[in-house]
Design a protein around this motif. Structure first.
Motif, mmCIF file in Angstrom:
data_model
loop_
_atom_site.group_PDB
_atom_site.id
_atom_site.type_symbol
_atom_site.label_atom_id
_atom_site.label_comp_id
_atom_site.label_asym_id
_atom_site.label_seq_id
_atom_site.Cartn_x
_atom_site.Cartn_y
_atom_site.Cartn_z
ATOM 1 N N TYR A 94 30.083 34.731 6.599
ATOM 2 C CA TYR A 94 30.995 35.310 5.601
ATOM 3 C C TYR A 94 32.102 34.361 5.154
ATOM 4 O O TYR A 94 32.302 34.157 3.954
ATOM 5 C CB TYR A 94 31.601 36.618 6.145
ATOM 6 N N ARG B 177 32.571 54.227 8.158
ATOM 7 C CA ARG B 177 31.614 53.790 9.179
ATOM 8 C C ARG B 177 30.809 54.965 9.696
ATOM 9 O O ARG B 177 30.575 55.095 10.892
ATOM 10 C CB ARG B 177 32.333 53.088 10.341
ATOM 11 N N ASN B 178 30.409 55.830 8.817
ATOM 12 C CA ASN B 178 29.697 57.029 9.231
ATOM 13 C C ASN B 178 28.654 57.395 8.185
ATOM 14 O O ASN B 178 28.988 57.731 7.060
ATOM 15 C CB ASN B 178 30.695 58.177 9.389
ATOM 16 N N PRO C 62 31.886 42.806 1.840
ATOM 17 C CA PRO C 62 32.885 43.282 2.821
ATOM 18 C C PRO C 62 32.458 44.553 3.552
ATOM 19 O O PRO C 62 32.739 44.707 4.741
ATOM 20 C CB PRO C 62 34.124 43.523 1.957
ATOM 21 N N LEU C 63 31.741 45.460 2.870
ATOM 22 C CA LEU C 63 31.305 46.692 3.543
ATOM 23 C C LEU C 63 30.348 46.387 4.691
ATOM 24 O O LEU C 63 30.374 47.054 5.722
ATOM 25 C CB LEU C 63 30.639 47.651 2.550
ATOM 26 N N ASN C 64 29.485 45.372 4.510
ATOM 27 C CA ASN C 64 28.617 44.968 5.622
ATOM 28 C C ASN C 64 29.448 44.595 6.829
ATOM 29 O O ASN C 64 29.170 45.009 7.953
ATOM 30 C CB ASN C 64 27.773 43.751 5.219
ATOM 31 N N LEU C 65 30.480 43.792 6.599
ATOM 32 C CA LEU C 65 31.299 43.311 7.717
ATOM 33 C C LEU C 65 32.125 44.450 8.310
ATOM 34 O O LEU C 65 32.333 44.505 9.520
ATOM 35 C CB LEU C 65 32.229 42.191 7.233
ATOM 36 N N HIS D 194 29.591 47.762 18.160
ATOM 37 C CA HIS D 194 28.773 48.884 17.708
ATOM 38 C C HIS D 194 28.675 48.802 16.190
ATOM 39 O O HIS D 194 29.683 48.662 15.508
ATOM 40 C CB HIS D 194 29.404 50.206 18.125
ATOM 41 N N LEU D 195 27.461 48.863 15.671
ATOM 42 C CA LEU D 195 27.272 48.795 14.222
ATOM 43 C C LEU D 195 27.048 50.188 13.664
ATOM 44 O O LEU D 195 26.319 50.982 14.254
ATOM 45 C CB LEU D 195 26.062 47.921 13.889
ATOM 46 N N ALA D 196 27.671 50.463 12.501
ATOM 47 C CA ALA D 196 27.537 51.799 11.930
ATOM 48 C C ALA D 196 26.172 52.003 11.270
ATOM 49 O O ALA D 196 25.735 53.132 11.095
ATOM 50 C CB ALA D 196 28.651 52.035 10.914
ATOM 51 N N PHE D 197 25.499 50.899 10.899
ATOM 52 C CA PHE D 197 24.208 51.034 10.212
ATOM 53 C C PHE D 197 23.172 50.128 10.884
ATOM 54 O O PHE D 197 23.510 49.245 11.662
ATOM 55 C CB PHE D 197 24.358 50.681 8.733
ATOM 56 N N ASP D 198 21.912 50.357 10.536
ATOM 57 C CA ASP D 198 20.802 49.658 11.196
ATOM 58 C C ASP D 198 20.560 48.249 10.661
ATOM 59 O O ASP D 198 19.574 48.000 9.984
ATOM 60 C CB ASP D 198 19.513 50.477 11.020
ATOM 61 N N TYR D 199 21.440 47.322 10.991
ATOM 62 C CA TYR D 199 21.203 45.947 10.565
ATOM 63 C C TYR D 199 20.206 45.285 11.508
ATOM 64 O O TYR D 199 20.130 45.625 12.689
ATOM 65 C CB TYR D 199 22.514 45.153 10.579
ATOM 66 N N MET E 267 26.060 37.548 9.175
ATOM 67 C CA MET E 267 27.422 38.020 8.910
ATOM 68 C C MET E 267 28.444 36.954 9.318
ATOM 69 O O MET E 267 29.548 36.912 8.795
ATOM 70 C CB MET E 267 27.701 39.313 9.667
ATOM 71 N N GLN F 128 30.548 56.037 3.066
ATOM 72 C CA GLN F 128 29.894 55.889 4.371
ATOM 73 C C GLN F 128 30.279 54.554 5.005
ATOM 74 O O GLN F 128 30.519 54.470 6.202
ATOM 75 C CB GLN F 128 28.374 56.006 4.207
ATOM 76 N N GLY F 129 30.364 53.520 4.176
ATOM 77 C CA GLY F 129 30.764 52.213 4.686
ATOM 78 C C GLY F 129 32.218 52.194 5.115
ATOM 79 O O GLY F 129 32.567 51.669 6.168
ATOM 80 N N SER G 171 31.299 47.366 8.786
ATOM 81 C CA SER G 171 30.524 48.225 9.686
ATOM 82 C C SER G 171 30.568 47.704 11.123
ATOM 83 O O SER G 171 30.149 48.383 12.043
ATOM 84 C CB SER G 171 29.088 48.384 9.189
ATOM 85 N N LEU G 172 31.089 46.489 11.326
ATOM 86 C CA LEU G 172 31.326 45.985 12.681
ATOM 87 C C LEU G 172 32.602 46.557 13.273
ATOM 88 O O LEU G 172 32.867 46.404 14.459
ATOM 89 C CB LEU G 172 31.485 44.463 12.660
ATOM 90 N N ALA H 210 19.918 47.932 5.795
ATOM 91 C CA ALA H 210 21.321 48.326 5.830
ATOM 92 C C ALA H 210 22.224 47.503 4.912
ATOM 93 O O ALA H 210 23.358 47.900 4.644
ATOM 94 C CB ALA H 210 21.844 48.243 7.262
ATOM 95 N N HIS I 197 24.461 46.277 2.287
ATOM 96 C CA HIS I 197 25.044 47.008 1.159
ATOM 97 C C HIS I 197 24.757 46.359 -0.184
ATOM 98 O O HIS I 197 24.827 47.012 -1.210
ATOM 99 C CB HIS I 197 26.555 47.159 1.359
#
Lengths: 335, 266
Positions: free
Chosen positions: B101, A85-86, A216-219, B85-90, B98, A81-82, A221-222, A276, A278
């Motif tokens: 990093y 991005r879905n 890295p997965l958090n980033l 656009h963010l894929a998840f609810d941060y 972020m 999913q990460g 998602s941007l 959210a 990860h």
């Protein structure tokens, strides 16, 4: 000020406790009632202690297999999913389970002709084949992995392998078809600890990748570009995500067959609770996924006893409506 | 000092940037203007190091961007994309964090200094009160300010105070998707952030692209006019943004171009 990460840690601990509890309790539930005192009694030799034999040789390996498979599929779901991005992606989106299923089908049907036996090994080989093809397609034209091409290649591989599976089934006889179908339903009827021990090293390697991937997965998602401007080596992160996620999925499927929906229900529920990040979602999903599949396995053993339903049917019966609910919620009113 | 030398970028047969050279002095605000498709976004990507040019090179204080470690670049150059656009609810706080990093090791967790950097950045953009909100529930203007905050926390030097080089903030059309009020707000915010950084002794260098002539002439020290991948003019807003230049570059008649120009009060 407390960090948002720290606030999620109790939830991760709680989910770990839940998994341990499920693994401990599940073996006591089943057709033959077991007595706690007798199972752990040292007075009787193991050979004469039926309760202990059922516990340690029949039910515990099954609980452990359910836990490892469930946890791995849920965590792999988070990684895919990460990567894509879905939140609707699953460990099976990129065709890995279809490849594994094809391998298993081939082994069941032509097993006598192959130099290596073993459905487990063949399904791993099938998964690997799918992984290599999808990766080659997705990295052919771009410097990084294009998520669009990954998705398209995955969908194509899924239907291609499905066609191959049907072809192999057409060639197989009645009993082979029956075995193949049972395998495709996703079944944890493992004999002893051996399948688990075989898959465990691969899963451990993948989990190390997952731990590295969490931030890295958090980033990512941007978006790939935005992640790169924040210092992420996007190409490396995508590669690690793709290969560790595929390895974990392939190994889990080789043990339990393509058990569906764990990889999407669990991460979604976990995100509702821990948010959210990860670094929280990955471990919590692993533990909740483990507990979830252990419980589903217990249900599959007792709901129509003495018949044992394949656990994949239970997860699909829960997961199908859940997936639809998610879809409607997502399109209906995402504020 | 940020320098671009002879940058050429081609996508297929189409030459998007054609031997572009420019220099950005530390602590200045530079605006890049030009019609759609003139190469503004591509130029910003090259300057930020996310797109490698086919020829030419970008240097930051004499060091080539392509040779620098990605994380080292990220500690000095932060980018605010057109929309995020963010894929998840941060949450807003998580988005701001972020930015930290590149300051952390592979398995390191944000410490008090990182939390303080993120909180200060949110405060500077007036979004600290939103820190617990989900990013996806914010309005366009709020989102833009939160992403600017993430960029500021990325450039925050508190964990490496010995670094005195000028941090670079790159913004791609920061006001494009916003309504009038937010346009004014974000423009004012950028000016405010810049003067605050000058007061603090680490002057921020800002490179932004925009279609807004008023915004460019009000905020920027230097503007660069791009057309079909080439630099047509660069200099002070008053020198570059002339009726002649605009009617040529945008292909509109001088009568139409004149009222678009910001009025200069002598």
């Amino acid at each position: 000020m407390t960090s948002p990460l720290r606030r999620g840690v109790p939830w991760v601990s709680a989910s770990a406790g839940l998994a341990v509890l499920a693994i401990g309790i599940a073996p006591f539930i089943g057709q033959t009632p077991l007595e706690f005192g007798r199972v752990f009694s040292w007075a009787l030799p193991f050979a004469d202690n039926v309760d202990a034999q059922i516990f340690f040789l029949a039910r515990l390996p099954r609980s452990l297999a359910a836990a490892v498979v469930g946890g791995t599929l849920a965590a792999a779901g988070v990684v895919f999913q990460g990567l894509l991005r879905n939140p609707l992606a699953t460990p099976y989106t990129l065709g890995i389970s279809a490849g594994a299923s094809f391998g298993a089908m081939a082994a069941i049907t032509f097993g006598s002709l192959l130099p290596f036996g073993g459905v487990t090994g063949a399904s791993l080989a099938g998964a690997l084949l799918a992984v290599v093809v999808v990766y080659a397609l997705a990295s052919a034209r771009h410097s990084g992995l294009s998520t669009t091409v990954l998705l398209l290649a995955g969908v194509t591989m899924n239907s291609f392998f499905s066609a191959l599976i049907l072809f192999v089934q057409y060639l197989s006889d009645f009993t082979e078809t029956f075995r193949a179908l049972r395998w495709l339903m996703g079944d944890l009827d493992v004999a002893g600890y051996r399948p688990l021990v075989g898959a465990l090293p691969l899963i451990m390697v993948a989990l190390v990748g997952f731990v590295w991937l969490a931030r890295p997965l958090n980033l990512l998602s941007l978006g790939a570009d935005a992640a790169a401007t924040r210092g992420v080596d996007v190409r490396r992160a995508q590669r690690v995500a793709f290969f560790s996620g595929s390895l974990a999925t392939g190994a889990a499927v080789s043990v339990g067959g393509p058990i569906g929906f764990v990889g999407i229900i669990v991460p979604h529920l976990v995100r509702l609770i821990v948010g959210a990040d990860h670094r929280l979602v990955l471990p919590a999903s692993f533990f909740v996924g483990a507990a979830f599949l252990v419980v589903c396995d217990v249900v599959s053993r007792i709901v129509m006893a003495p018949l044992e339903l394949p656990v994949g049917i239970i997860t699909a019966l829960i997961g199908g409506p859940f997936f639809l609910w998610m879809l409607i919620r997502k399109t209906g009113g995402h504020a | 000092m940020l320098r671009a030398l002879d940058i050429t970028v081609a996508f297929g047969a189409k030459c998007v940037l054609d031997r572009v050279s420019l220099r950005v002095a530390p602590g200045t605000l530079v605006g890049i203007l030009g019609p759609n498709g003139s190469g503004k976004t591509t130029l910003l990507r090259v300057l930020a190091g996310t797109l490698a040019p086919h020829t030419g090179q970008v240097t930051l204080d004499g060091q080539s961007l392509s040779r620098l470690d990605r994380r080292a670049v990220a500690r000095r150059v932060a980018v605010v994309p057109q929309d995020t656009h963010l894929a998840f609810d941060y949450t807003v706080m998580e988005v701001a964090l972020m930015g930290r990093y590149p300051h952390l090791g592979p398995f390191e967790v944000e410490g008090p200094a990182d939390l303080a950097a993120a909180a200060d950045a949110l405060k500077a953009t007036g979004t600290l009160n939103l820190s617990e909100r989900a990013y996806q529930t914010l309005s366009g203007g709020e989102k833009q300010r939160v992403v600017i905050a993430a960029a500021l926390s990325q450039l925050d030097r508190r964990s490496a105070p010995e670094d005195r080089s000028s941090p670079l903030l790159v913004l791609d059309e920061p006001t494009a998707a916003l309504d009038l009020r937010y346009q004014v707000e974000v423009a004012a915010l950028i000016g405010r952030l810049h003067s605050a950084s000058v007061t603090a002794g680490t002057p921020l260098t800002v490179v932004l692209s925009t279609h807004d002539l008023h915004f460019a002439s009000a905020v920027c020290h230097t503007v660069i006019l791009l057309s079909e991948g080439r630099v047509v003019a660069q200099g002070s807003p008053a020198d570059v943004l002339t009726v002649d230049a605009l009617s040529t570059v945008y292909g509109i008649s001088p009568e139409l171009a004149a009222p678009l120009l910001p009025r200069v009060h002598a």
